[in-house]
Design a protein around this motif. Structure first.
Motif, PDB file in Angstrom:
ATOM      1  N   ASN A 286      11.207  15.513  99.322  1.00  0.00           N
ATOM      2  CA  ASN A 286      12.639  16.483  98.980  1.00  0.00           C
ATOM      3  C   ASN A 286      12.211  17.688  98.915  1.00  0.00           C
ATOM      4  O   ASN A 286      12.866  18.256  99.422  1.00  0.00           O
ATOM      5  N   LEU A 287      11.371  17.935  97.965  1.00  0.00           N
ATOM      6  CA  LEU A 287      10.999  19.234  97.553  1.00  0.00           C
ATOM      7  C   LEU A 287      10.507  20.081  98.646  1.00  0.00           C
ATOM      8  O   LEU A 287      10.698  21.380  98.961  1.00  0.00           O
ATOM      9  N   ARG A 288       9.577  19.598  99.554  1.00  0.00           N
ATOM     10  CA  ARG A 288       9.099  20.202 100.738  1.00  0.00           C
ATOM     11  C   ARG A 288      10.085  20.450 101.840  1.00  0.00           C
ATOM     12  O   ARG A 288       9.991  21.451 102.207  1.00  0.00           O
ATOM     13  N   ARG A 289      11.009  19.569 102.089  1.00  0.00           N
ATOM     14  CA  ARG A 289      12.195  19.880 102.918  1.00  0.00           C
ATOM     15  C   ARG A 289      12.899  20.981 102.145  1.00  0.00           C
ATOM     16  O   ARG A 289      13.286  22.014 103.213  1.00  0.00           O
ATOM     17  N   ILE A 290      13.118  20.935 101.114  1.00  0.00           N
ATOM     18  CA  ILE A 290      14.073  22.065 100.426  1.00  0.00           C
ATOM     19  C   ILE A 290      13.141  23.553 100.552  1.00  0.00           C
ATOM     20  O   ILE A 290      13.799  24.555 101.097  1.00  0.00           O
ATOM     21  N   ARG A 291      11.825  23.516 100.336  1.00  0.00           N
ATOM     22  CA  ARG A 291      11.342  24.704 100.564  1.00  0.00           C
ATOM     23  C   ARG A 291      11.186  25.228 102.041  1.00  0.00           C
ATOM     24  O   ARG A 291      11.309  26.646 102.190  1.00  0.00           O
ATOM     25  N   SER A 292      11.104  24.177 102.943  1.00  0.00           N
ATOM     26  CA  SER A 292      11.033  24.576 104.515  1.00  0.00           C
ATOM     27  C   SER A 292      12.333  25.227 104.624  1.00  0.00           C
ATOM     28  O   SER A 292      12.555  26.329 105.573  1.00  0.00           O
ATOM     29  N   SER A 293      13.393  24.567 104.453  1.00  0.00           N
ATOM     30  CA  SER A 293      14.719  25.275 104.798  1.00  0.00           C
ATOM     31  C   SER A 293      14.939  26.539 104.006  1.00  0.00           C
ATOM     32  O   SER A 293      15.463  27.405 104.791  1.00  0.00           O
ATOM     33  N   LEU A 294      14.385  26.705 102.894  1.00  0.00           N
ATOM     34  CA  LEU A 294      14.870  28.010 102.233  1.00  0.00           C
ATOM     35  C   LEU A 294      13.912  29.251 103.028  1.00  0.00           C
ATOM     36  O   LEU A 294      14.316  30.457 103.446  1.00  0.00           O
ATOM     37  N   THR A 295      12.551  28.865 103.224  1.00  0.00           N
ATOM     38  CA  THR A 295      11.433  29.527 103.978  1.00  0.00           C
ATOM     39  C   THR A 295      12.407  29.871 105.285  1.00  0.00           C
ATOM     40  O   THR A 295      12.415  31.229 105.875  1.00  0.00           O
ATOM     41  N   ALA A 296      12.785  29.053 106.122  1.00  0.00           N
ATOM     42  CA  ALA A 296      13.716  29.398 107.358  1.00  0.00           C
ATOM     43  C   ALA A 296      14.706  30.322 107.056  1.00  0.00           C
ATOM     44  O   ALA A 296      15.079  31.101 108.084  1.00  0.00           O
ATOM     45  N   TYR A 297      15.319  30.241 106.088  1.00  0.00           N
ATOM     46  CA  TYR A 297      16.481  31.074 105.770  1.00  0.00           C
ATOM     47  C   TYR A 297      16.401  32.533 105.381  1.00  0.00           C
ATOM     48  O   TYR A 297      16.921  33.369 105.896  1.00  0.00           O
ATOM     49  N   HIS A 298      15.245  32.595 104.549  1.00  0.00           N
ATOM     50  CA  HIS A 298      15.053  34.070 104.019  1.00  0.00           C
ATOM     51  C   HIS A 298      13.762  34.671 104.484  1.00  0.00           C
ATOM     52  O   HIS A 298      13.365  35.858 104.210  1.00  0.00           O
ATOM     53  N   GLY A 299      12.893  33.690 104.903  1.00  0.00           N
ATOM     54  CA  GLY A 299      11.607  34.447 105.535  1.00  0.00           C
ATOM     55  C   GLY A 299      10.311  34.461 104.555  1.00  0.00           C
ATOM     56  O   GLY A 299       9.211  34.759 104.989  1.00  0.00           O
ATOM     57  N   ARG A 300      10.557  34.179 103.306  1.00  0.00           N
ATOM     58  CA  ARG A 300       9.748  34.248 102.179  1.00  0.00           C
ATOM     59  C   ARG A 300       8.932  33.063 102.103  1.00  0.00           C
ATOM     60  O   ARG A 300       9.354  31.930 101.903  1.00  0.00           O
ATOM     61  N   THR A 301       7.492  33.359 101.998  1.00  0.00           N
ATOM     62  CA  THR A 301       6.582  32.097 101.926  1.00  0.00           C
ATOM     63  C   THR A 301       5.710  31.963 100.546  1.00  0.00           C
ATOM     64  O   THR A 301       5.101  30.948 100.225  1.00  0.00           O
TER      65      THR A 301
END
Length: 308
Positions: A286-301
């Protein structure tokens, strides 16, 4: 009910008081009363600490008016009669003295001093909380949350509402369907939809809020598990199946926000962390999915708080 037949210790039902703040009402009507009623008002303001021990005849004599004038004065302030006025005034004074007689420095606190004061209170309160917590209750709460089909979290008021919202934010990340509510009617309705496989988590600094206690009773009646984070020996702690109890000190400084909410937040974070470790396989995904979706949204890694 007549003035004489009213129980001496009786007050109007909760939420039905004609006037909530007699101290403010006394100032509001100043100069607007009939001459004799104004005499009563002036005497009351000058002797406000002693009114609760006086009879109506004593107050009338002290203000040099008749007893009917005293009754008219009480009704002008929204009370049914003298007994209710005395009780309301005593009740109002009990909660107002910490503000009326507050020992507040005339010098404004610097931001640095305020920060030290706030942090000191947080440390002290957190240490008190840690010594009081029952680890078995925390384990029971953890297991109840893990086994939930859904988690309903409720709190009313500034601190409790914030905690309820934060709990929902914590647990949905872990794969638990979580909803926060802070409206007294919605709490009752949502509690009535809970089932034995659901859990109700309640925050209350007093443990006596009618809507919160009522929600616990409703949810329990339908077989849902109920958890509270609140004070011991309260209606709420006696109603829920898993009471997490802490009795925390408050700073007498009326301008400093309460530190207890930080201690409650630490309990919440500890519960969320323990649930995450217990369900780490599902939680990690779940946490991996959330981080991936946020990275796709704002581009920060880079490292960031997870969705906060």
């Amino acid at each position: 009910m007549s003035e004489d037949s009213r129980d001496e210790n009786e007050l109007p039902k909760r939420g039905q008081a004609a006037v909530a703040d007699l101290i403010s009402a006394l100032e509001r009507v100043d100069g607007q009363l009939a001459t004799r009623e104004q005499r009563v008002a002036d005497y009351v303001k000058a002797n406000i600490d002693s009114i609760s021990t006086m009879t109506i005849a004593e107050l009338a004599g002290a203000a040099d008016v008749s007893t009917p004038t005293v009754i008219r004065f009480c009704r002008s302030l929204g009370c049914d009669g003298f007994k209710e006025f005395k009780l309301r005034l005593a009740q109002n004074l009990a909660v107002s003295l910490q503000y009326i007689q507050a020992d507040v420095s005339e010098e404004p606190a610097t931001v640095e001093h305020a920060l030290d004061h706030v942090l000191g209170a947080i440390y002290t309160t957190a240490n008190v909380m840690r010594k009081q917590l029952n680890p078995e209750r925390l384990e029971e709460a953890k297991e109840a949350i893990i086994g939930s089909r859904q988690l309903l979290v409720a709190g009313i008021g500034g601190g409790s509402s914030m905690l309820a919202q934060e709990a929902a934010n914590r647990f949905f990340r872990l794969g638990i369907v979580s909803t926060a509510v802070n409206d007294s009617y919605i709490i009752q309705m949502r509690s009535a939809t809970l089932r034995p496989e659901d859990t109700l988590l309640l925050f209350s600094s007093s443990g006596e809020t009618d809507a919160i206690v009522g929600a616990a009773k409703v949810a329990s009646a339908y077989g849902a598990k109920t958890i509270s984070i609140s004070k011991p020996y309260t209606r709420l702690s006696q109603t829920v199946s898993i009471p997490i109890e802490v009795d925390l000190p408050e700073d007498p400084d009326i301008f400093k926000p309460t530190a207890s909410r930080h201690a409650y937040l630490a309990i919440l974070d500890a519960l969320a962390m323990s649930v995450a470790y217990e369900t780490k396989d599902a939680t990690t995904e779940n946490l991996r999915r959330i981080r991936s979706s946020l990275t796709a949204y704002h581009g920060r890694t880079g490292p960031q708080p997870l969705g906060d």
